[in-house]
Design an enzyme around this catalytic site. Structure first.
Site, short mmCIF file in Angstrom:
data_model
loop_
_atom_site.label_atom_id
_atom_site.label_comp_id
_atom_site.label_asym_id
_atom_site.label_seq_id
_atom_site.Cartn_x
_atom_site.Cartn_y
_atom_site.Cartn_z
N HIS A 163 17.85 -12.07 26.66
CA HIS A 163 19.86 -12.87 26.25
C HIS A 163 20.82 -12.20 27.47
O HIS A 163 21.69 -12.56 28.17
CB HIS A 163 19.88 -12.38 25.30
N HIS A 205 23.67 -21.36 19.66
CA HIS A 205 22.85 -20.13 18.72
C HIS A 205 21.84 -21.10 17.84
O HIS A 205 21.73 -21.34 17.12
CB HIS A 205 23.96 -19.98 17.45
N ASN A 227 29.16 -24.28 30.81
CA ASN A 227 26.97 -25.02 30.98
C ASN A 227 26.47 -23.88 29.58
O ASN A 227 26.82 -22.34 30.56
CB ASN A 227 26.51 -25.26 32.02
N GLY A 279 29.51 -19.96 31.25
CA GLY A 279 28.43 -20.62 30.82
C GLY A 279 27.10 -18.97 29.60
O GLY A 279 27.62 -18.44 29.60
#
Ligand code: ADP
Ligand code: MG
Lengths: 227, 77, 731, 77
Positions: free
Chosen positions: C45, C91, C490, C527
């Protein structure tokens, strides 16, 4: 004409209301909730939004805020107080208007255009308006008006039901009721009719590129009535 | 001390949330659920050792803020 | 404190070799807090370790680009003093576990990314994807997600003006929730996350820190005692009210020039925010965790650094501005604490209870984070399906059309957007339900258009084509409302990058996106990547979502899709080849799921789009809708339904069969309405630009679509189109 | 029979409502209120005479719908 829009933490239609009032000629001021005093004005507006997050019940915490005492004082002296959406909820929570606004019957937030019928024109808000039905916009989760039988009778007897949801022909029935409000009530007055609380947002209908223009009629008329 | 209480809708007041839950439960196969009423539950931590005093304080809070007596009842547990 | 070993590192989601590298870099074993920091910074992440290599190939430059990828959000120039800040973010996992809170905090997070840069959010969008409608979880997930998105956005008072909703069984165990926000900022007052200057105070503002969202993976049993369950709320709860206050307070503070840099605390909270600020500024940072406002007693440095409590920001202030800043946050009832300062050590040094608990060179966490060149597999272009006359024999156009309009992926999504406040702020001039949402730039003649698109089915069949296709679809949606497409953001939702098939889907989709956005001059400015969207080994279809943004110089020239006038002529721009493979018609009616997606011809795409813009500029167009899922007839039907008008369609003058003509999903097409008087002019412009077009028919007052051999009632079509979702949700 | 239950946020989970209520109560002069946590309260009417059976049904409902065990606990009263 001077107006004051009260900003509570969590208000979010305060700017929209400011824009609308100014567009139609009010000299508007924004008042922060922690200010205990409201400057001299002809109209106080409690705008829409989620005051204090609308936690507990909508409007309940704003109903205990510092500024609300001044609003009550102003209203008791006959000053015009207009509560839109969350503002209406606050007015019921303070007891300035009877009843409560519960969660919509379908337990969903509703954002769409509706029609309302003006039931009473014998007041500063709707006097001289040349239409009986307005197309306005609603955006709320708790607009399901409820009150006791006695209160309902009292309001009926005194013509205090200001506007009711209806269809484009003015028929007030279950199908034209967006949120389950008792008797399709969309807005009410206090006994003296200086306080108006209503769920629809006239400030979102002030030019033809928006959801409609009937809000313009409301504000223009209000200003003329105050002159 | 911690005081617990519930706030419930008065009898006869429509409870859309409860109704929706009941329908969902029925739809999920819990066919013998006949009614669901939803209320609020609070735990209030008061800096007060005497239980009676704490409870009477909380009762006042209920009347002034936690419940809207037009449609709700409260009950201190 | 627990001594760190390999097992604990692995429990933190690190690989064996990664842990080894950490020990080598540090020349010692990290302590638990340090390990937590490494694991957060080195996870997918934050580090983009699987994707970084490929994201570099995205096209990110353009005349109007003020800030491309790498900041909290992208920024584009929309003339005068104005710039638009925007980004999309996923999410997915939290929304599957707790749909309401997961979706709500997704919206909260993306709005913070935008107002961190000094912009007031002016519009939200969302792209949400659910499993098959028949799957037992789908309905509740959909209900919860929609409530969560509305619950947060409505409360803040930012209109949700558009989005996209799809259903596909590949999301049964893994829904997608992507949230997008646009904000408006003065070009000269943009705030960035890069810290600068030594000895500058580091400020913590917003909500208190709790034990929310501390990485599930990092909760090794060795780390905590038997109260582990109690300490492990991995899903954060959003507090939109506090966010609204934070928004107003930040914008108030931004009005003067006390902020040097600002960063919201998103994933990996205080860890990533502080390290990113220092890393970008090539500085060190010193924090004293005893000063961090905590919600609970006894929080450890480990917990404080890894907490993902929402509605928090980190700010580097100019010296001497603390008091003034504090006043503002006090006014808004928010926590404010000076928790550290910038240093020249190029290290992150953390103190707690007067003890140094972390000492790591910033480079180790940022620049030295792993980057992988993962194996990937190319997807071959599938063989084209040969549809025979027989396939269509038992069909009727009107039945097919009704079925398509009621298809979950085509039907009207009003049940969803009626729950989103889409009119607050008083500038929404195109509501959800059109090709793109449009909001005015307050107080000006300008407006911005935005849309979110994705097409997992095409991307799954052939990722390279699919990648190009979404960019083109986004571009078309923006043009269809009369705006000039400017840039995109994106959100790349994919399966497990450690599998070469999934990695291949990622690589090729990115390549497709890149090619199309370069060709169309539609650069990517921001993005987010979401990998590991899989449950029990079953991954999702590759689902990159593209959020496109465009500018209308004068909002009065906006175009909508509903048919306007009786007697107008409707045409389709762009050539219809009859490509049915992967169309909803093929999948839903012929039950044929194989074949390649429709081909993308970037030359035609660009030529058709720019020519249409020219026509719109000349005010020759009455209404417009791009042709997407369901083909031409579906497109026309929606224009009829919305305009409450009918059409009489001409007899087809083509060699293609009528099913192929009406339902194929060839790309680069728009249906437009033109008045009789303007028809000649339009024809001339189209011919001059060598744009193919077919004259389809004329608009009628009657509520019917007349085909040469059939007549379909618009009311009935409307019923099919509008009822599916409503009925599904009340059942 | 009627089964009553509460659903509360797990310890450590943010309770924005409770926080706002506490601040309001403090502001109204109830200065000794130290914490408020808000939860939900349900009354479920089940067509089932045996208390144990009714309770175990309701427990199942809690797990499947009324509470999300990721952030909430439930308690049958
Ligand atoms: N989740 C959502 N949130 C808001 N709006 C939505 C959502 N899903 C769909 N919509 C609205 O419905 C419109 C039509 O959706 P879709 O059928 O996918 O578009 P198109 O007609 O461009 O193919 C979208 O442009 C959007 O305005
Ligand atoms: Mg479209």
């Amino acid at each position: 004409m001077k107006s004051s829009v009260i900003i509570f933490p969590g208000s979010n239609c305060d700017r929209d209301m400011d824009v609308a009032l100014k567009k139609f000629g009010f000299e508007n001021q924004m008042i922060w909730h922690n200010d205990a005093k409201i400057p001299k004005c002809d109209l106080i507006v409690l705008p829409g939004g989620f005051s204090y997050g609308d936690y507990l019940r909508c409007g309940s915490i704003a109903g205990k805020s510092k500024i609300i005492k001044s609003v009550i004082e102003f209203a008791k002296k006959g000053g015009l107080v207009l509560g839109i959406c969350n503002g209406f909820q606050i007015l019921t929570e303070t007891g300035l208007l009877p009843g409560v606004l519960q969660q919509n019957k379908n337990i969903e937030f509703i954002c769409k255009n509706v029609f309302v019928k003006i039931n009473d024109k014998n007041n500063k808000y709707f006097k001289n308006i040349d239409k009986d039905i307005l197309e306005l916009h609603i955006a709320h989760n708790e607009g399901n008006y409820f009150c006791s039988k006695d209160e309902l009778k009292m309001m009926n007897d005194n013509n205090l039901i200001a506007v009711s949801y209806c269809n484009n022909n003015g028929e007030i029935n279950e199908r034209s009721n967006p949120n389950g409000a008792i008797k399709n009530i969309a807005g009410i007055f206090n006994k003296e009719k200086n306080i108006l609380g209503m769920m629809p947002h006239p400030e979102r209908m002030i030019d033809k590129y928006l959801s409609g223009e009937d809000g313009s009629i409301f504000f223009k008329n209000l200003l003329n009535n105050l002159k | 001390m911690k005081i617990k209480l519930t706030v419930t809708l008065k009898n006869g007041v429509l409870d859309p949330q409860g109704k929706a839950i009941q329908q969902t439960l029925n739809g999920m196969g819990f066919s013998n659920v006949e009614e669901v009423r939803q209320g609020k539950y609070f735990e209030v931590e008061v800096n007060e050792k005497n239980e009676d005093k704490a409870k009477s304080k909380v009762e006042e809070m209920c009347k002034k803020l936690l419940a809207n007596l037009v449609i709700e009842d409260f009950k201190i547990l | 404190m627990t001594t760190v070993n390999e097992k604990i590192a692995i429990d933190h989601g690190l690989k064996k070799e990664e842990f080894k590298k950490i020990c080598e870099l540090l020349n010692r074993t990290p302590n638990l807090t340090e390990l937590g920091i490494f694991s957060a910074m080195w996870n997918e992440h934050c580090s983009y370790k699987s994707s970084r290599k490929h994201l570099k190939n995205l096209h990110t430059k353009g005349k109007r680009v003020i800030q491309g990828p790498g900041e909290n959000a992208g920024v584009i120039d929309v003339d005068d003093e104005d710039a638009i800040v925007f980004k999309i973010e996923s999410h997915n996992h939290p929304s599957f576990i707790e749909p309401y809170q997961g979706a709500a905090t997704g919206v909260g997070g993306i709005m913070r990314d935008v107002f961190t840069m000094g912009a007031r959010p002016i519009a939200n969008l969302n792209s949400i994807h659910f499993g098959s409608p028949q799957h037992k979880k789908t309905k509740n997930l959909l209900r919860g997600v929609v409530k969560g998105i509305g619950g947060y956005g409505n409360c803040i008072g930012v209109p949700t003006i558009g989005g996209q909703t799809s259903f596909d069984e590949s999301y049964n165990g893994n829904i997608l929730v992507n949230a997008m926000t646009l904000g408006l900022v003065n070009k000269k007052k943009i705030f960035y996350s890069k810290a600068a200057g030594l000895g500058k105070p580091v400020i913590y503002v917003g909500s208190k820190t709790g034990r929310d969202g501390i990485h599930g993976a990092s909760m090794a049993s060795a780390v905590f005692d038997d109260q582990i369950e109690e300490k492990k709320p991995t899903v954060q709860v959003g507090d939109p009210f506090t966010e609204k206050l934070l928004l107003e307070a930040c914008l108030e503070l931004m009005a003067d020039d006390s902020i040097i840099s600002i960063q919201d605390m998103g994933a990996a909270g205080l860890t990533s925010s502080s390290i990113e600020m220092a890393s970008k500024g090539k500085l060190g940072i010193e924090l004293n965790l005893s000063k961090v406002p905590c919600r609970e007693n006894g929080m450890t440095p480990y917990e404080i650094m890894l907490s993902e409590s929402q509605e928090r920001m980190l700010i580097v202030l100019e010296n001497g501005k603390e008091d003034n800043a504090k006043k503002i946050f006090d006014k808004w009832d928010l926590d404010f604490a000076v928790i550290g300062k910038t240093t020249n050590s190029k290290k992150i040094e953390i103190y707690f209870d007067n003890e140094k608990v972390v000492d790591i060179p910033i480079d180790f966490l940022a620049e030295n984070a792993p980057m992988y060149d993962r194996k990937w597999k190319k997807t071959k272009l599938p063989q084209k399906i040969k549809f025979k006359k027989d396939n269509f024999k038992s069909l009727k156009i009107s039945d097919c059309l009704k079925k398509l309009l009621a298809n979950p992926n085509i039907c009207e999504k009003k049940w969803i957007w009626n729950q989103y406040d889409h009119t607050v702020m008083g500038d929404t001039i195109q509501k959800p339900g059109g090709d793109a949402g449009v909001v005015r730039i307050h107080g000006t003649e300008k407006a911005v258009a935005a849309s979110v698109d994705s097409s997992a089915v095409y991307c799954f069949a052939h990722p390279l084509t699919g990648g190009k296709q979404i960019v083109c679809e986004s571009w078309r949606n923006i043009i269809s409302v009369g705006a000039e497409p400017i840039a995109i953001t994106n959100c790349l939702n994919f399966g497990n990058p450690e599998k070469d098939k999934n990695m291949g889907e990622f690589v090729e989709c990115v390549q497709g996106i890149s090619e199309a956005s370069k060709y169309l001059n539609f650069p990517v400015v921001s993005g987010n990547v979401s990998f590991y969207n899989e449950t029990k080994d079953k991954g999702i279809k590759p689902t990159p979502s593209i959020g496109g943004v465009g500018l209308l110089k004068n909002y009065k020239n906006m175009i909508t899709m509903e048919l306007k006038n009786e007697g107008s002529i409707i045409l389709v721009i762009g050539k219809t080849e009859g490509h049915l493979d992967q169309s909803i018609f093929a999948r839903n009616i012929l039950n044929e799921k194989k074949g390649p997606p429709p081909e993308i011809n970037l030359f035609n795409e660009k030529n058709n789009g720019t020519t249409l813009m020219k026509l719109i500029d000349k005010k020759l167009i009455l209404s417009c809708h791009d042709v997407s899922l369901g083909g031409i007839l579906t497109t026309i039907s929606k224009m009829c339904i919305k305009g409450k008008k009918g059409v009489k369609l001409n007899k087809l003058k083509t060699l293609i069969g009528k099913y192929e003509y009406f339902f194929s999903e060839d790309q680069g097409r728009f249906v437009i309405e033109v008045s009789k008087t303007n028809f000649k002019d339009v024809e001339n412009v189209l011919k001059e630009s060598s744009v193919h077009f077919d004259e389809l028919g004329v608009v009628l007052k009657d509520n019917f679509i007349f085909l040469s051999d059939d007549k379909i009632s618009i009311d009935e079509l409307a019923k099919h189109n509008k009822n599916w979702l409503m009925e599904y949700m009340v059942q």
